[in-house]
Scaffold this active site. Structure first.
Site, PDB file in Angstrom:
ATOM      1  CB  SER A 166       3.738  -2.859   5.446  1.00 50.66           C
ATOM      2  OG  SER A 166       3.510  -1.923   6.466  1.00 50.66           O
ATOM      3  CD  GLU A 216      -4.455   0.223   7.174  1.00 51.15           C
ATOM      4  OE1 GLU A 216      -4.732   1.378   6.793  1.00 51.15           O
ATOM      5  OE2 GLU A 216      -3.301  -0.204   7.275  1.00 51.15           O
ATOM      6  CD  GLN A 255      -2.102   1.310   2.983  1.00 49.78           C
ATOM      7  OE1 GLN A 255      -1.461   0.772   3.879  1.00 49.78           O
ATOM      8  NE2 GLN A 255      -3.169   2.027   3.233  1.00 49.78           N
ATOM      9  N   GLY A 256       0.915   1.973  -1.082  1.00 56.10           N
ATOM     10  CA  GLY A 256       1.743   3.171  -1.158  1.00 56.10           C
ATOM     11  C   GLY A 256       0.920   4.422  -0.908  1.00 56.10           C
ATOM     12  CE1 TYR A 257      -3.496   3.687  -0.730  1.00 53.44           C
ATOM     13  CE2 TYR A 257      -4.630   3.903   1.368  1.00 53.44           C
ATOM     14  CZ  TYR A 257      -4.609   3.453   0.068  1.00 53.44           C
ATOM     15  OH  TYR A 257      -5.686   2.779  -0.427  1.00 53.44           O
ATOM     16  CB  SER A 258       2.489   7.016   4.698  1.00 52.44           C
ATOM     17  OG  SER A 258       1.389   6.474   5.359  1.00 52.44           O
TER      18      SER A 258
HETATM   19  C1  FAD Z   1       3.527  -0.425  11.813  1.00 46.56           C
HETATM   20  C2  FAD Z   1       3.162   0.551  10.752  1.00 46.56           C
HETATM   21  C3  FAD Z   1       2.815   0.105   9.479  1.00 46.56           C
HETATM   22  C4  FAD Z   1       2.493   1.015   8.456  1.00 46.56           C
HETATM   23  N1  FAD Z   1       2.195   0.548   7.194  1.00 46.56           N
HETATM   24  C5  FAD Z   1       1.940   1.432   6.184  1.00 46.56           C
HETATM   25  C6  FAD Z   1       1.722   1.007   4.832  1.00 46.56           C
HETATM   26  O1  FAD Z   1       1.797  -0.183   4.519  1.00 46.56           O
HETATM   27  N2  FAD Z   1       1.482   1.915   3.876  1.00 46.56           N
HETATM   28  C7  FAD Z   1       1.389   3.240   4.162  1.00 46.56           C
HETATM   29  O2  FAD Z   1       1.140   4.017   3.250  1.00 46.56           O
HETATM   30  N3  FAD Z   1       1.605   3.711   5.427  1.00 46.56           N
HETATM   31  C8  FAD Z   1       1.884   2.832   6.440  1.00 46.56           C
HETATM   32  N4  FAD Z   1       2.145   3.295   7.740  1.00 46.56           N
HETATM   33  C9  FAD Z   1       2.144   4.736   7.979  1.00 46.56           C
HETATM   34  C10 FAD Z   1       1.029   5.231   8.897  1.00 46.56           C
HETATM   35  O3  FAD Z   1      -0.173   5.243   8.247  1.00 46.56           O
HETATM   36  C11 FAD Z   1       1.447   6.608   9.450  1.00 46.56           C
HETATM   37  O4  FAD Z   1       2.590   6.412  10.252  1.00 46.56           O
HETATM   38  C12 FAD Z   1       0.371   7.238  10.288  1.00 46.56           C
HETATM   39  O5  FAD Z   1      -0.722   7.584   9.519  1.00 46.56           O
HETATM   40  C13 FAD Z   1       0.856   8.482  11.035  1.00 46.56           C
HETATM   41  O6  FAD Z   1       1.514   9.371  10.202  1.00 46.56           O
HETATM   42  P1  FAD Z   1       2.960   9.945  10.553  1.00 46.56           P
HETATM   43  O7  FAD Z   1       3.824   8.801  10.872  1.00 46.56           O
HETATM   44  O8  FAD Z   1       3.387  10.840   9.473  1.00 46.56           O
HETATM   45  O9  FAD Z   1       2.765  10.757  11.885  1.00 46.56           O
HETATM   46  P2  FAD Z   1       2.267  12.274  11.996  1.00 46.56           P
HETATM   47  O10 FAD Z   1       1.052  12.454  11.185  1.00 46.56           O
HETATM   48  O11 FAD Z   1       3.408  13.170  11.759  1.00 46.56           O
HETATM   49  O12 FAD Z   1       1.845  12.335  13.516  1.00 46.56           O
HETATM   50  C14 FAD Z   1       2.732  12.699  14.563  1.00 46.56           C
HETATM   51  C15 FAD Z   1       1.906  12.951  15.806  1.00 46.56           C
HETATM   52  O13 FAD Z   1       1.027  14.055  15.590  1.00 46.56           O
HETATM   53  C16 FAD Z   1      -0.306  13.687  15.893  1.00 46.56           C
HETATM   54  N5  FAD Z   1      -1.251  14.398  15.040  1.00 46.56           N
HETATM   55  C17 FAD Z   1      -1.154  14.627  13.704  1.00 46.56           C
HETATM   56  N6  FAD Z   1      -2.239  15.286  13.277  1.00 46.56           N
HETATM   57  C18 FAD Z   1      -3.037  15.502  14.346  1.00 46.56           C
HETATM   58  C19 FAD Z   1      -4.306  16.115  14.538  1.00 46.56           C
HETATM   59  N7  FAD Z   1      -4.982  16.655  13.537  1.00 46.56           N
HETATM   60  N8  FAD Z   1      -4.830  16.132  15.787  1.00 46.56           N
HETATM   61  C20 FAD Z   1      -4.159  15.569  16.817  1.00 46.56           C
HETATM   62  N9  FAD Z   1      -2.966  14.969  16.696  1.00 46.56           N
HETATM   63  C21 FAD Z   1      -2.405  14.921  15.466  1.00 46.56           C
HETATM   64  C22 FAD Z   1      -0.329  12.206  15.657  1.00 46.56           C
HETATM   65  O14 FAD Z   1      -1.391  11.591  16.362  1.00 46.56           O
HETATM   66  C23 FAD Z   1       1.025  11.771  16.170  1.00 46.56           C
HETATM   67  O15 FAD Z   1       0.990  11.629  17.554  1.00 46.56           O
HETATM   68  C24 FAD Z   1       2.494   2.400   8.740  1.00 46.56           C
HETATM   69  C25 FAD Z   1       2.847   2.843  10.018  1.00 46.56           C
HETATM   70  C26 FAD Z   1       3.193   1.947  11.021  1.00 46.56           C
HETATM   71  C27 FAD Z   1       3.612   2.473  12.361  1.00 46.56           C
END
Ligand code: FAD
Lengths: 363, 401
Positions: free
Chosen positions: B161, B244, B126-129
């Protein structure tokens, strides 16, 4: 009344901290953790040795610095803050063991060696707290046999302090005949734990105490305070990193630190760190000065550090989002340090039980 | 309230049980490593043929083709969990991409991809983030520009992932640079072997390299490899995100985990006493049992709502938040119950369960963050569930000050 560090204590803490800032950047910790780079480790150990860390709890009469448990705790706070891949817990607990249980001759002998840098101690006393897997040592004709689990600082020690089932304390040479050491790799790759198998190993009994067990209890009490201080330092760093990250990272067109949810996570971390710091200082002071409250405070500090530490470890990781879960920022070194400290010398439930017993609240 | 299943379902349960008993020896075990291990693929094939995997997916697309019956699906899940035999394959292709294609794909796409994905022959990632777009996924920047019959992709994904092993990616890209951020996104699929894709593994705190950075340099993807219309990718992606979140925080897994811990506490001793005889640890176990059973009952409520075609409302919205937290706390108890030995990680005679509890403790924290962080879940629960006012949008400069 003045609940504060002395000028000397602040200077000590600052000098250790700035040494570690320079000598233990995360990259160096990584080298030890992932490549077991012993050269890095040795350089750090020697540098801190030169600052006198080995001698903190050695009485002045024996050439040491003659400082207090609180000073030792400050060193541990700094080590935890730096996630330093070296440990002085063994040496400090050994100083306590020798001071509490050694005869005058033994003190002169072992403190002398410690001050000269001839010896470095590991500690094998887990079984005084938790017996698992039939571990425990027994003595016969001056020789120890049995096994000790989760011994710490033994991987680079010259000597090991241990206790038999009666609580009497002994010193054995790390290279003694009949002693086998096996690694017990754990989540914290910066600190190796050991299994020791003893088969009739020559041991020097520390002969100066009247009632076996008392000195051992004092040693464990110190160890618990030092581990609590180490966790405290690690928590402070994780909190600092979270605040810094939250101030730079942007999502939804704002720095995430401007979201109340993130601010509250940080505020809740502070609300755990600050009282713990006060309790650790109090406990460290009291184990030297207050025989009634000291032992109880040591247990309470260790138990609170375990729980507050767990909260800060996960919350700081959460503030970092996915980044916190990776190896990239290395936050997990502190996370795991806190996780290992939690289990050493008794997890929170076990330590609270001791606190209850000490107060006559439990049999 | 009636917790009995009717005779039809009880008969079905018996069928599932006898299938499991008769075929147990064919099931892959932990030792059969590798996503495309022949034993795993053969097992998946057998499960599909018997309707225990891909059950409701039309036979034309490679599924079993049964009428949707939520209770039967539930019975299958329960019986496989109970028996300790692995059920059908999961993963992002089967759990997220297939449902999306069924809902929004073209006939051609369904025919081409669903069958091999179900059979485990195509692994998806899944290429989202992106580095700058996690919680605020809609701000993603990876650009896809039309050039003749192709999209040309440039940019970077992160936290992807299984990208290292995947054959294909479903990916969000920005196709309309000037449109409002939710409207300029498209959903593309492509082979991971397309020239210009570079995958760099990322080590995570468990020490596994479970996810990756993926870099795109002039990656050409035919325009017909889009799911949905150009600019509708956000809508398409939200279909998968719902799938998901349904997958994370599954209460059946928590029930299994709870009993595994009860088992540990019967076996492990501390100072000569079994952990289960220690009132403090036992209380922690039973306290978690309340929560696990509450989430299991909550799951039944959700199932019932689904059989009636109703929304589960708040009961559904809290699953990811509470389920992931609960799994994390269960792992924490397992570690504490084992004490010092619970801290072991790596080869040692004293290591328990291959160190899986430490791995779970960390990975579940990852799941508290991944797939929408706990804080974002709370925002969703309060704003969508409780209809509370949204946070006012703050000007960028003001927020920085
Ligand atoms: C184990 C694991 C597997 C993953 N697998 C995939 C995958 O296969 N494909 C993919 O595309 N992505 C994947 N991800 C990515 C995942 O979706 C992101 O890590 C997640 O959405 C959070 O984004 P970020 O890491 O950029 O954190 P950030 O968005 O930078 O968040 C940092 C902090 O700020 C807080 N925050 C941000 N915005 C707000 C708000 N509006 N209000 C309150 N608090 C806020 C967050 O809660 C967090 O505490 C994976 C992540 C993990 C940990």
């Amino acid at each position: 009344m003045e609940f504060a560090l002395s000028e000397d204590q602040r200077l000590l803490a600052d000098s250790i901290k700035s040494f570690l800032d320079e000598t233990v950047p995360l990259d160096e910790t990584r080298k030890v953790a992932t490549e077991n780079d012993t050269a890095v480790k040795q350089r750090m150990t020697e540098g801190l040795g030169a600052l006198g860390v080995n001698q903190i709890l050695v009485p002045e009469a024996h050439g040491g610095l003659g400082l207090a448990a609180l000073d030792a705790a400050l060193v541990h706070e700094a080590l935890g803050f730096a996630a330093a891949p070296i440990s002085f817990t063994g040496t400090m607990m050994a100083s306590r063991a020798i001071a509490e249980a050694g005869t005058e001759d033994q003190k002169a002998d072992w403190f002398g060696k410690l001050v000269n840098g001839e010896v470095r101690f590991g500690i094998a006393m887990t079984e005084r707290v938790n017996v698992r897997e039939g571990a425990g040592l027994s003595e016969e004709d001056g020789k120890l046999s049995g096994k000790a689990l989760f011994a710490f600082d033994c991987d680079d020690a010259t000597h090991i302090i241990t206790a038999d089932q009666s609580g009497a304390l002994y010193i054995v040479a790390a290279d003694a005949a009949g002693l086998t050491r096996n690694d017990m790799p754990n989540i914290d790759r910066t600190r190796m734990m050991s299994e020791l198998l003893l088969d009739g190993v020559d041991a020097v009994r520390l002969d100066g105490e009247n009632e076996p067990g008392n000195a051992a209890a004092r040693v464990i009490e110190l160890g618990r305070v030092l581990l609590a201080a180490d966790t405290l330092g690690a928590m402070q760093n994780m909190l600092d990193q979270a605040v810094e990250y939250a101030g730079g990272r942007e999502q939804f067109g704002r720095v995430i630190g401007s979201f109340q949810a993130v601010k509250h996570m940080c505020a809740e971390m502070v609300a755990e760190v600050e009282p713990l710091r006060a309790l650790v200082w109090h406990a460290a002071h009291a184990i030297d000065t207050d025989p009634d409250e000291g032992p109880v405070l040591a247990c309470l500090a260790k138990a609170l550090a375990a729980d507050s530490g767990q909260f800060v470890a996960r919350t700081s990781t959460e503030v970092h989002g996915g980044m916190g879960f990776t190896d990239l920022v290395g936050l997990h070194y502190w996370f795991k340090r806190i996780g290992l400290n939690r289990q050493l010398l008794g997890g929170p439930e076990r330590v609270r039980e001791d606190a209850a017993k000490l107060q006559g609240w439990a049999a | 309230m009636d917790l009995q299943f009717s005779a039809e379902y009880e008969t079905f349960r018996e069928e599932v049980r006898s299938f499991i008993e008769a075929n147990r020896d064919k099931a892959p075990t932990y030792a059969d490593k590798g996503m495309k291990n022949p034993k795993r693929l053969a097992w998946q094939k057998l499960l599909i043929e018997n309707g225990y995997a891909a059950r409701t997916i039309p036979a034309d697309y490679g599924g079993y083709g049964a009428e949707p019956d939520i209770l039967k699906s539930r019975i299958i899940a329960e019986e496989f969990a109970r028996s300790g035999v692995p059920g059908g394959l999961a993963g992002q292709g089967i759990s997220m991409f297939v449902p999306t294609l069924l809902e929004l794909g073209t006939e051609e796409q369904k025919k081409e991809f669903i069958g091999p994905t179900l059979r485990g022959e195509i692994i998806w990632c899944q290429g989202y983030s992106e580095p700058g777009s996690g919680s605020d996924l809609a701000s993603l920047k990876t650009a896809a520009v039309i050039d003749g019959d192709d999209y040309v992709i440039n940019g970077q994904k992160i936290w992807t992932s299984t990208a290292k092993y995947a054959d294909m990616m479903f990916c969000l890209v920005r196709t309309e640079a000037d449109a409002p951020k939710h409207q300029g996104i498209s959903y593309l699929t492509f082979s991971m072997e397309t020239p210009g894709i570079e995958v760099r593994p990322l080590v995570d705190m468990t020490e596994a390299a479970g996810f990756n950075e993926v870099f795109f340099t002039d990656v050409r993807v035919p325009r017909n490899q889009i799911v949905g219309k150009p600019g509708e990718g956000w809508f398409v992606a939200n279909a998968t995100l719902t799938h998901e979140r349904g997958m994370l925080g599954n209460p059946n897994a928590a029930v299994e985990r709870l009993f595994a811990i009860a088992d540990i506490m019967h076996k492990e001793t501390l100072n000569g006493e079994r952990l289960i005889d220690n009132p403090v640890f036992r209380d922690r176990l039973v306290k978690l049992q309340s929560k696990v059973y509450a989430m299991r009952a909550n799951g039944l409520r959700i199932t019932t709502a689904a059989t009636k075609g109703e929304s589960a409302g708040l009961a559904g919205l809290i699953v990811k938040l509470q389920g992931c937290e609960l799994n994390h706390q269960l792992a924490a108890l397992a570690i504490d119950a084992m004490g010092e030995l619970g801290a072991l990680y790596g080869q040692s005679d004293y290591l328990r369960d291959d160190g899986t509890w430490q791995a779970k403790y960390m990975f579940d924290l990852g799941l508290i963050i991944g797939g929408g962080t706990a804080q974002i879940q709370k925002n969703i629960i309060s704003e969508r569930g409780l209809k509370m006012p949204r946070e006012p949008k703050v000007q960028k400069q003001a927020a920085k000050a």
